[in-house]
Design an enzyme around this catalytic site. Structure first.
Site, PDB file in Angstrom:
ATOM      1  N   GLU A   1      -0.264  -2.541 -12.121  1.00 46.28           N
ATOM      2  CA  GLU A   1       0.778  -2.819 -11.133  1.00 46.28           C
ATOM      3  C   GLU A   1       1.764  -3.833 -11.725  1.00 46.28           C
ATOM      4  O   GLU A   1       1.432  -4.581 -12.641  1.00 46.28           O
ATOM      5  CB  GLU A   1       0.165  -3.380  -9.857  1.00 46.28           C
ATOM      6  CG  GLU A   1      -0.662  -2.393  -9.063  1.00 46.28           C
ATOM      7  CD  GLU A   1       0.176  -1.396  -8.281  1.00 46.28           C
ATOM      8  OE1 GLU A   1       1.424  -1.539  -8.251  1.00 46.28           O
ATOM      9  OE2 GLU A   1      -0.413  -0.464  -7.696  1.00 46.28           O
TER      10      GLU A   1
ATOM     11  N   HIS B   1      -1.016   3.946 -10.533  1.00 49.48           N
ATOM     12  CA  HIS B   1      -0.612   5.121  -9.757  1.00 49.48           C
ATOM     13  C   HIS B   1       0.740   5.643 -10.225  1.00 49.48           C
ATOM     14  O   HIS B   1       1.547   4.905 -10.803  1.00 49.48           O
ATOM     15  CB  HIS B   1      -0.551   4.782  -8.265  1.00 49.48           C
ATOM     16  CG  HIS B   1       0.469   3.748  -7.903  1.00 49.48           C
ATOM     17  ND1 HIS B   1       1.728   4.062  -7.422  1.00 49.48           N
ATOM     18  CD2 HIS B   1       0.428   2.394  -7.942  1.00 49.48           C
ATOM     19  CE1 HIS B   1       2.402   2.955  -7.179  1.00 49.48           C
ATOM     20  NE2 HIS B   1       1.648   1.921  -7.491  1.00 49.48           N
TER      21      HIS B   1
ATOM     22  N   ASP C   1       7.259  -0.071  -9.816  1.00 49.09           N
ATOM     23  CA  ASP C   1       6.081   0.218  -9.004  1.00 49.09           C
ATOM     24  C   ASP C   1       5.921   1.716  -8.799  1.00 49.09           C
ATOM     25  O   ASP C   1       6.400   2.274  -7.827  1.00 49.09           O
ATOM     26  CB  ASP C   1       6.223  -0.500  -7.660  1.00 49.09           C
ATOM     27  CG  ASP C   1       5.009  -0.386  -6.780  1.00 49.09           C
ATOM     28  OD1 ASP C   1       3.925  -0.070  -7.295  1.00 49.09           O
ATOM     29  OD2 ASP C   1       5.141  -0.600  -5.559  1.00 49.09           O
TER      30      ASP C   1
ATOM     31  N   HIS D   1       9.702  -1.319  -3.438  1.00 49.96           N
ATOM     32  CA  HIS D   1       9.817  -0.489  -2.236  1.00 49.96           C
ATOM     33  C   HIS D   1      11.210  -0.559  -1.614  1.00 49.96           C
ATOM     34  O   HIS D   1      11.378  -0.216  -0.447  1.00 49.96           O
ATOM     35  CB  HIS D   1       8.773  -0.868  -1.180  1.00 49.96           C
ATOM     36  CG  HIS D   1       7.359  -0.606  -1.585  1.00 49.96           C
ATOM     37  ND1 HIS D   1       6.290  -0.697  -0.705  1.00 49.96           N
ATOM     38  CD2 HIS D   1       6.818  -0.251  -2.784  1.00 49.96           C
ATOM     39  CE1 HIS D   1       5.171  -0.411  -1.333  1.00 49.96           C
ATOM     40  NE2 HIS D   1       5.462  -0.143  -2.604  1.00 49.96           N
TER      41      HIS D   1
ATOM     42  N   GLU E   1      -1.769   5.884  -4.249  1.00 48.38           N
ATOM     43  CA  GLU E   1      -1.940   4.448  -4.024  1.00 48.38           C
ATOM     44  C   GLU E   1      -1.038   3.945  -2.905  1.00 48.38           C
ATOM     45  O   GLU E   1      -1.439   3.068  -2.118  1.00 48.38           O
ATOM     46  CB  GLU E   1      -1.650   3.681  -5.316  1.00 48.38           C
ATOM     47  CG  GLU E   1      -2.050   2.201  -5.275  1.00 48.38           C
ATOM     48  CD  GLU E   1      -0.969   1.284  -4.713  1.00 48.38           C
ATOM     49  OE1 GLU E   1      -1.300   0.131  -4.377  1.00 48.38           O
ATOM     50  OE2 GLU E   1       0.207   1.722  -4.601  1.00 48.38           O
ATOM     51  N   GLU E   2       0.166   4.489  -2.817  1.00 48.57           N
ATOM     52  CA  GLU E   2       1.118   3.992  -1.825  1.00 48.57           C
ATOM     53  C   GLU E   2       0.719   4.346  -0.395  1.00 48.57           C
ATOM     54  O   GLU E   2       1.316   3.827   0.555  1.00 48.57           O
ATOM     55  CB  GLU E   2       2.523   4.513  -2.129  1.00 48.57           C
ATOM     56  CG  GLU E   2       3.114   4.028  -3.451  1.00 48.57           C
ATOM     57  CD  GLU E   2       3.417   2.536  -3.483  1.00 48.57           C
ATOM     58  OE1 GLU E   2       3.051   1.834  -2.518  1.00 48.57           O
ATOM     59  OE2 GLU E   2       4.006   2.078  -4.477  1.00 48.57           O
TER      60      GLU E   2
END
Length: 416
Positions: A198, A110, A139, A383, A173-174
């Protein structure tokens, strides 16, 4: 950007933590040198992508990313399609590189992030002490660049003489891939192998991930004045609290199932007994049968009221299927580990508690396609403002991806 980047590389990539591959008799030494030579362009491209704010709900940033990726893939000779990923804000890109064979390999990752607009300006791409930092650096913009740079290197080495390759970059995706999941599953069924990019928490690969679902608990009571007549009310917040405590044991660690209540809401004014209260739990699971067990056990639990005249309801919403341990993936792990042994390096296989799009690609009950996750960069603190990507592992991981693309079969299912 390139001049300071070259200086930073000289300072950091040449250090002991940096990217120097060990020589090994069985290794492809030409590919080792080529992988090492691609680190500066890798980081230059990664820096340009990290500079774009591309949160899952930011259509302008997602469009900038998609346009850049479309042009890059076309420059590699691919036929590119853009598919709106509704209800998400961006487009899913599907690119095809022709080759020999009938099924080929799907590469996917993603390009959305969890960060708000302005984050790229507040925390720009940096290289320091053997790490790169910035929003989405690991990410999964590092995974995006890993795919692009591996394809660039593959074309340099082999021209068009390779297995048919499809690339999928998705924008959602998130937030659970609500718009791209059906396309991922459809494309996966047409391929022998799916490699997902990933990040890996260490210099390894990921051979299993959890499924994700949400549990929503809603309680209704009766409003009343909190000071003048509280007894006539039925406090939904208190009933919710009792129910959450009673529901704490829905998980089953022995089966790999966890349930964690994470979001609670009730009331708008401090002087009003709340008539409504809601809570949401994050449910992670490996066995799909666990969803029905959790639902039934939860329904039995909330049927016992703690405050009279209140009602409670529980809703379970699957978000992402699991990518469970399976023989086809294990065969891919062994193939990847054999390649890393050429470099005299270990390659651990890790089962992760998070969910990824590998769950959408995995076809339960079938050995096709063989799916492997975690082929992106090595990184951590995902994140968060501290998110980082390791520089020292980049050449070996590029080497791994190119060798997989050169050696995996072009027909049938999975590694031979």
């Amino acid at each position: 950007m390139l001049r300071p980047l070259a200086v930073l590389l000289a300072l950091h990539v040449a250090q002991p933590v940096a990217a120097q591959l060990p020589q090994a008799p069985a290794a492809d030494r030409t590919l080792q040198r080529q992988s090492q030579a691609r680190i500066e362009p890798f980081l230059a491209e990664l820096g340009s992508l990290v500079a774009i704010d591309s949160g899952s709900d930011r259509p302008q940033g997602l469009d900038r990313m998609a346009t850049h990726l479309e042009q890059r893939l076309q420059g590699l000779g691919a036929r590119v399609e853009r598919h709106p990923a509704r209800p998400a804000a961006g487009d899913t890109l599907v690119a095809r590189l022709e080759g020999r064979g009938d099924r080929g390999i799907l590469l996917m990752v993603h390009y959305d992030t969890v960060f708000p607009d302005g984050e790229a300006g507040r925390r720009p791409f940096r290289i320091e002490a053997g790490r790169a930092t910035g929003p989405g650096v690991a990410d999964a913009k590092g995974g995006v660049v890993m795919i692009l740079q591996a394809l660039e290197l593959l074309r340099t080495r082999n021209g068009n003489d390779h297995t048919p390759i499809t690339v999928l970059f998705n924008p959602d995706e998130e937030i659970g891939s609500p718009g791209s999941a059906p396309l991922i599953a459809e494309l996966a069924r047409r391929h022998a192998v799916v490699l997902s990019f990933e990040p890996s928490p260490q210099n390894g690969v990921i051979d299993a991930t959890k499924g994700i679902a949400f549990l929503s608990l809603a309680v209704r009571g009766r409003a009343a004045h909190a000071g003048a007549d509280p007894a006539s009310g039925r406090n939904a917040a208190v009933e919710l609290a009792h129910q959450i405590v009673a529901l704490q044991n829905l998980g089953d660690p022995a089966r790999g199932t966890t349930v964690n209540w994470t979001v609670l809401r009730s009331g708008e004014r401090p002087n009003v007994i709340p008539a409504e209260a809601t809570a949401t739990a994050d449910l992670r699971y490996s066995d799909p049968l666990e969803l029905e067990r959790v639902r039934q056990q939860g329904e039995r639990t909330i049927s016992r009221r703690h405050i009279p005249d209140t009602t409670a309801s529980l809703t379970l919403t699957p978000r992402r299927p699991p990518f469970p341990p399976n023989p086809a993936t294990q065969a891919l792990v062994l193939r990847a580990q054999a390649i890393f042994r050429e470099l005299q390096l270990p390659l651990p296989a890790i089962a992760m508690g998070f969910g990824t799009d590998a769950g959408h690609a995995f076809q339960s009950g079938s050995s096709c396609p063989a799916v492997l996750e975690g082929l992106g960069v090595v990184g951590g603190d995902l994140h968060s403002p501290a998110e980082w990507m390791d520089l020292g592992s980049l050449p070996a991981r590029l080497y791994l991806v190119v060798r997989l693309l050169e050696t995996l079969p072009s027909s049938g299912c999975g590694p031979s």
